[in-house]
Design a protein around this motif. Structure first.
Motif, PDB file in Angstrom:
ATOM      1  N   VAL A 241      60.824  52.951  57.184  1.00 13.39           N
ATOM      2  CA  VAL A 241      60.157  52.939  55.889  1.00 13.39           C
ATOM      3  C   VAL A 241      58.655  53.049  56.134  1.00 13.39           C
ATOM      4  O   VAL A 241      58.104  52.311  56.952  1.00 13.39           O
ATOM      5  CB  VAL A 241      60.456  51.634  55.124  1.00 13.39           C
ATOM      6  CG1 VAL A 241      59.661  51.590  53.820  1.00 13.39           C
ATOM      7  CG2 VAL A 241      61.954  51.511  54.862  1.00 13.39           C
ATOM      8  N   LEU A 242      58.014  53.978  55.435  1.00 17.63           N
ATOM      9  CA  LEU A 242      56.564  54.161  55.557  1.00 17.63           C
ATOM     10  C   LEU A 242      55.979  54.077  54.157  1.00 17.63           C
ATOM     11  O   LEU A 242      56.365  54.837  53.271  1.00 17.63           O
ATOM     12  CB  LEU A 242      56.278  55.535  56.176  1.00 17.63           C
ATOM     13  CG  LEU A 242      54.814  55.902  56.397  1.00 17.63           C
ATOM     14  CD1 LEU A 242      54.186  55.020  57.478  1.00 17.63           C
ATOM     15  CD2 LEU A 242      54.691  57.369  56.817  1.00 17.63           C
ATOM     16  N   GLY A 243      55.040  53.149  53.967  1.00 18.26           N
ATOM     17  CA  GLY A 243      54.505  52.904  52.629  1.00 18.26           C
ATOM     18  C   GLY A 243      53.582  54.002  52.130  1.00 18.26           C
ATOM     19  O   GLY A 243      53.137  54.872  52.885  1.00 18.26           O
ATOM     20  N   ALA A 244      53.268  53.923  50.851  1.00 17.58           N
ATOM     21  CA  ALA A 244      52.463  54.946  50.177  1.00 17.58           C
ATOM     22  C   ALA A 244      51.074  55.055  50.792  1.00 17.58           C
ATOM     23  O   ALA A 244      50.492  54.070  51.252  1.00 17.58           O
ATOM     24  CB  ALA A 244      52.349  54.591  48.698  1.00 17.58           C
TER      25      ALA A 244
ATOM     26  N   ALA B  81      56.974  49.907  57.624  1.00 20.29           N
ATOM     27  CA  ALA B  81      55.516  49.930  57.545  1.00 20.29           C
ATOM     28  C   ALA B  81      55.060  49.867  56.097  1.00 20.29           C
ATOM     29  O   ALA B  81      55.667  50.486  55.215  1.00 20.29           O
ATOM     30  CB  ALA B  81      54.974  51.202  58.201  1.00 20.29           C
ATOM     31  N   GLY B  82      53.986  49.131  55.851  1.00 23.61           N
ATOM     32  CA  GLY B  82      53.438  48.966  54.510  1.00 23.61           C
ATOM     33  C   GLY B  82      52.641  50.173  54.060  1.00 23.61           C
ATOM     34  O   GLY B  82      52.739  51.268  54.622  1.00 23.61           O
ATOM     35  N   ALA B  83      51.822  49.941  53.047  1.00 23.45           N
ATOM     36  CA  ALA B  83      51.010  51.012  52.466  1.00 23.45           C
ATOM     37  C   ALA B  83      49.767  51.240  53.306  1.00 23.45           C
ATOM     38  O   ALA B  83      49.271  50.344  53.980  1.00 23.45           O
ATOM     39  CB  ALA B  83      50.620  50.626  51.038  1.00 23.45           C
TER      40      ALA B  83
ATOM     41  N   ASP C 237      50.237  46.152  55.377  1.00 19.40           N
ATOM     42  CA  ASP C 237      49.403  47.134  54.676  1.00 19.40           C
ATOM     43  C   ASP C 237      48.102  47.366  55.445  1.00 19.40           C
ATOM     44  O   ASP C 237      47.466  46.429  55.926  1.00 19.40           O
ATOM     45  CB  ASP C 237      49.028  46.613  53.277  1.00 19.40           C
ATOM     46  CG  ASP C 237      50.219  46.562  52.335  1.00 19.40           C
ATOM     47  OD1 ASP C 237      51.271  47.159  52.636  1.00 19.40           O
ATOM     48  OD2 ASP C 237      50.093  45.886  51.290  1.00 19.40           O
ATOM     49  N   GLY C 238      47.736  48.615  55.553  1.00 14.59           N
ATOM     50  CA  GLY C 238      46.443  48.944  56.143  1.00 14.59           C
ATOM     51  C   GLY C 238      46.369  48.828  57.648  1.00 14.59           C
ATOM     52  O   GLY C 238      45.288  48.970  58.218  1.00 14.59           O
ATOM     53  N   VAL C 239      47.484  48.592  58.303  1.00 16.66           N
ATOM     54  CA  VAL C 239      47.459  48.529  59.776  1.00 16.66           C
ATOM     55  C   VAL C 239      47.126  49.914  60.342  1.00 16.66           C
ATOM     56  O   VAL C 239      47.579  50.928  59.808  1.00 16.66           O
ATOM     57  CB  VAL C 239      48.822  48.042  60.320  1.00 16.66           C
ATOM     58  CG1 VAL C 239      48.991  48.361  61.800  1.00 16.66           C
ATOM     59  CG2 VAL C 239      48.980  46.544  60.075  1.00 16.66           C
TER      60      VAL C 239
ATOM     61  N   GLY D 218      49.894  42.034  61.354  1.00 15.71           N
ATOM     62  CA  GLY D 218      49.521  41.595  60.017  1.00 15.71           C
ATOM     63  C   GLY D 218      48.620  42.586  59.309  1.00 15.71           C
ATOM     64  O   GLY D 218      48.016  43.468  59.929  1.00 15.71           O
ATOM     65  N   PRO D 219      48.509  42.443  57.970  1.00 18.56           N
ATOM     66  CA  PRO D 219      47.739  43.382  57.151  1.00 18.56           C
ATOM     67  C   PRO D 219      46.328  43.589  57.688  1.00 18.56           C
ATOM     68  O   PRO D 219      45.643  42.623  58.020  1.00 18.56           O
ATOM     69  CB  PRO D 219      47.688  42.690  55.785  1.00 18.56           C
ATOM     70  CG  PRO D 219      48.850  41.770  55.759  1.00 18.56           C
ATOM     71  CD  PRO D 219      49.078  41.345  57.181  1.00 18.56           C
ATOM     72  N   GLY D 220      45.922  44.829  57.758  1.00 18.16           N
ATOM     73  CA  GLY D 220      44.553  45.132  58.155  1.00 18.16           C
ATOM     74  C   GLY D 220      44.281  45.043  59.644  1.00 18.16           C
ATOM     75  O   GLY D 220      43.167  45.300  60.082  1.00 18.16           O
ATOM     76  N   THR D 221      45.293  44.708  60.447  1.00 13.66           N
ATOM     77  CA  THR D 221      45.092  44.676  61.904  1.00 13.66           C
ATOM     78  C   THR D 221      44.863  46.095  62.421  1.00 13.66           C
ATOM     79  O   THR D 221      45.539  47.027  61.993  1.00 13.66           O
ATOM     80  CB  THR D 221      46.308  44.024  62.584  1.00 13.66           C
ATOM     81  OG1 THR D 221      46.262  42.615  62.311  1.00 13.66           O
ATOM     82  CG2 THR D 221      46.307  44.254  64.085  1.00 13.66           C
TER      83      THR D 221
END
Lengths: 347, 347, 347
Positions: free
Chosen positions: B159-162, B177-179, B217-219, B238-241
């Motif tokens: 899964v790959l986020g928007a 994976a997040g957005a 998100d944002g990794v 984690g987000p933003g890493t």
């Protein structure tokens, strides 16, 4: 919580009796009880089998919600009520067998993806699966029962033994590989070695690199690791040798059986490792040295000389492990005692 | 000299007023004056906007030929005549906003390249661009507004986020994976961890690696970096890493929010980083340790124990930064004073 | 034993006279005698030519079964009976020329593989070979006589000079490359640099990276190495600079002519190397420093300050090589003498 079925559908349910047999564990409780998957000690639920090994995780063992746990005899007493103790001598090894019951090694789905390209004179063994955009070059031979992932590349003339797996984006050239070899994503086999001669004018002239890479049966090469081919003669990874990710192997390096090379290690040209050497992460070995059997090289070490068999070394430059640790402890004491003395540490 | 229009066509001209607004800077001079691009302080010409930050570059500021420069209040006096000073508190941050006016993040050109292959049961979000030879495996989900570069590979079930970008040759497997995730060229996500048990006969038996990789998100994962999936349970960024290039992340590693992992760092299995940890280049962290929030690990350090929150460590083995630097300075003085004394440094 | 003909068919037989001429060696013996290949000293047979250089391999020279050997005048006496001595000043350099007689540089087989994709507006030079699944993006220019391997990727707008080789799975973006450039398997050129500003809230905001990578004539980039493009302005590798495998080059790094960067080295942003600098394996250079011409950085060093021209440094932190080696030797003596004294080394 067992494995995510999108990636790892479990082949359960499996009976406790079958699990105990696979594990070589003493069966206690109802052999007909069924389990759905394996899971880590801290995440497992009543339908799952976990394992415990080592002193570190005793608290996790006492609190586990797993339905059954593989444990050593010494830890059996810590298994909580309601959890079946599967007592065995080597719980983690037993776990590999139980986990493989639920999650066997991937089986090839025979066939060639419509987008793949296989050279007319390449030979592909029976039952082999070739993925999307995979490339098999002229005169290459891929054995039976192999899996080539998406974008895998088998260069001209290469040989890959039966039962091997080449994951997505891995590539090999100038390589003869045995059976059950695994190349993880982005592994690069058979690169031109870093061999050149510099003229008095400062020009670097490439030395033709006309050797091969020989991978023994069961060799594994980690993601984005690099193995250069021999300059003349071969680079050889012995049977069962395993490389972690981002490892660099220079031209004409040779390893024995079952060596273990952890992530980001670099081994320079023509260095030889005897059997069962372990090189911990980020260590570097200079060229043209010999490391004796069963030696262990510490993480981040810089090894500049031969290492006798069975020796542990650590540090950069690497010394025998005991001596290095002593040196650093001594240095630390010196500074703790005298760090404010700007004239230095002597009276 | 602005950016090469073959690669980065600038969306100019843009008025000084609009630039000052984006930067959050105090406008001085003619707001209608138009600028063509951003450029580095030393290379910028009269049609371009540069920035200055830090004490190091004061000479470059005094000599700049830029038409306008983003500066802190303390450096305003150094801006040469004829160059507009755009005064703001954080000039580099302001620069990112001005640069993004001229060079916005790439926008997907929706569509699937004729050479790409998307599994029939994969789901592709609206407005997503899929490049040449890209592979999207069975049951994978790619969100809206993503860009998949040439040869990108999204493994089965991923899964790959928007709004995510997978650059050329990057590959993912066993990953959720997040957005707004970014994988740079050749990044390898979801590799099998380096997990095996060695039998008494020296055979290495793989422990089935049945966990996933979870990217917040944002990794961002740098070029040719590797993130192994969990053995059981997950590897989590984690987000933003942000990971730089050639980084190795072992199985079951966890990072908090906004961690920064610089090039060629290696983090061994099951180690946890709390929020906003910074690990400088080529450092190594052993497995099963915990690094507290906002700690900073020095370049080339070897961290073998837990690090409390907010601590700076450096060295291999890593000590508190102040202590290590003191030790090396002391050692250096010893040797300078006594290096010729072959009997050693004590009376 | 010569090279494996599956990978390196030898262009023999070649006469001893032709070999001596290519080597610039003094011919002794029958100039019409024919040789089949080159081979390493220890593996060569009577039909093959080997070379000897350095004191280390004298035993191998005495025992060689090679038909002819390139040797320095000082070693001529050690050449065994029945082996032709080809005496020359620089035997390894001579060997590169003899080996190139038997194994010339690969010659492109002109044409575009049916599975490759070349953008309609890309320009491809005469005689260039484009391999399976190779991608040449919009407006890219590939010079004459190049070879693009399987899965090679030339991004939009890139320029690749004549006679260059891009091996399997290498990719370039935002790059202008000169003639005779070589990218080895999986090399990544033109990645976004690791440039961001962190807001007070802990969010990392990308600084648009709008520079290029400039590769001079004859530059070589090793397998899975990474070269980031400039943030603004360019990252530049000077003519003849060679990178080994798994090297990291940060944004805006500049090297002069003929620099040599060995495996797993990392060079942080904006650092400059003057001509002919050698950086040994696994060393790290911090950002914004300058390394003078012909300096040599030792393996695993950590360089944090400018290095004057012609200087050898080693250690982490790096000091002048002589001083570092002295410090470690001194430390070792201290500990050998006093390691059991738990109160520390001073009275």
């Amino acid at each position: 919580m067992g494995a995510d079925p999108r990636f790892f559908p479990a082949r359960g349910p499996i009976s406790l009796a079958a699990i105990a047999t696979a594990a070589g564990a003493r069966l206690t409780g109802d052999g007909a009880r069924e389990f759905l998957d394996v899971a880590p000690l801290a995440l497992a639920g009543p339908g799952e089998v976990a394992f415990h090994e080592g002193r570190r995780n005793t608290a996790a063992l006492r609190q586990t919600r797993a339905g059954a746990v593989l444990v050593a005899p010494s830890a059996e007493a810590e298994v909580p009520d309601g959890c079946v103790a599967l007592v065995c001598d080597a719980p983690q090894l037993a776990y590999t067998r139980v986990a493989a019951l639920f999650h066997p090694r991937p089986v090839p789905v025979p066939g060639i993806h419509p987008t793949a390209w296989v050279a007319p004179d390449a030979r592909i063994g029976e039952g082999t699966q070739i993925g999307a955009f995979a490339f098999v070059g002229p005169a290459a031979e891929v054995g039976a029962g192999c899996i080539l992932g998406a974008h895998a590349s088998i260069g001209a003339g290469c040989v890959l033994g039966a039962g091997s797996i080449v994951h997505a984006h891995a590539s090999m050239a100038h390589c003869i590989a045995g059976a059950r070899v695994v190349l993880h994503q982005g592994a690069r086999i058979g690169n031109e070695g870093f061999g050149f001669v510099t003229t008095p004018m400062g020009e670097h002239v490439t030395v033709p690199q006309i050797g091969r890479v020989i991978l023994g049966d069961g060799v594994e090469v980690g993601a984005n690791s690099c193995v250069d081919r021999g300059a003349g003669g071969d680079t050889v990874l012995g049977p069962g040798t395993r490389l972690d990710n981002l490892v660099q192997i220079g031209h004409n390096v040779k390893t024995g059986r079952g060596c273990v090379i952890v992530a980001q290690v670099g081994i320079a040209g023509s260095t030889e490792l005897e059997d069962y050497v372990v090189v911990a992460a980020q260590a570097g070995l200079t060229g043209h040295i010999r490391v004796g059997a069963k030696s262990r090289i510490g993480a981040q070490s810089g090894v500049m000389n031969d290492v006798p068999p069975g020796t542990d070394v650590v540090g950069s430059p690497a010394w025998p492990a005991r001596e290095t640790l002593k040196a650093f402890a001594w240095l630390r004491r010196q500074v703790a005692a005298k760090g404010n003395d700007r004239t230095g540490g002597t009276p």
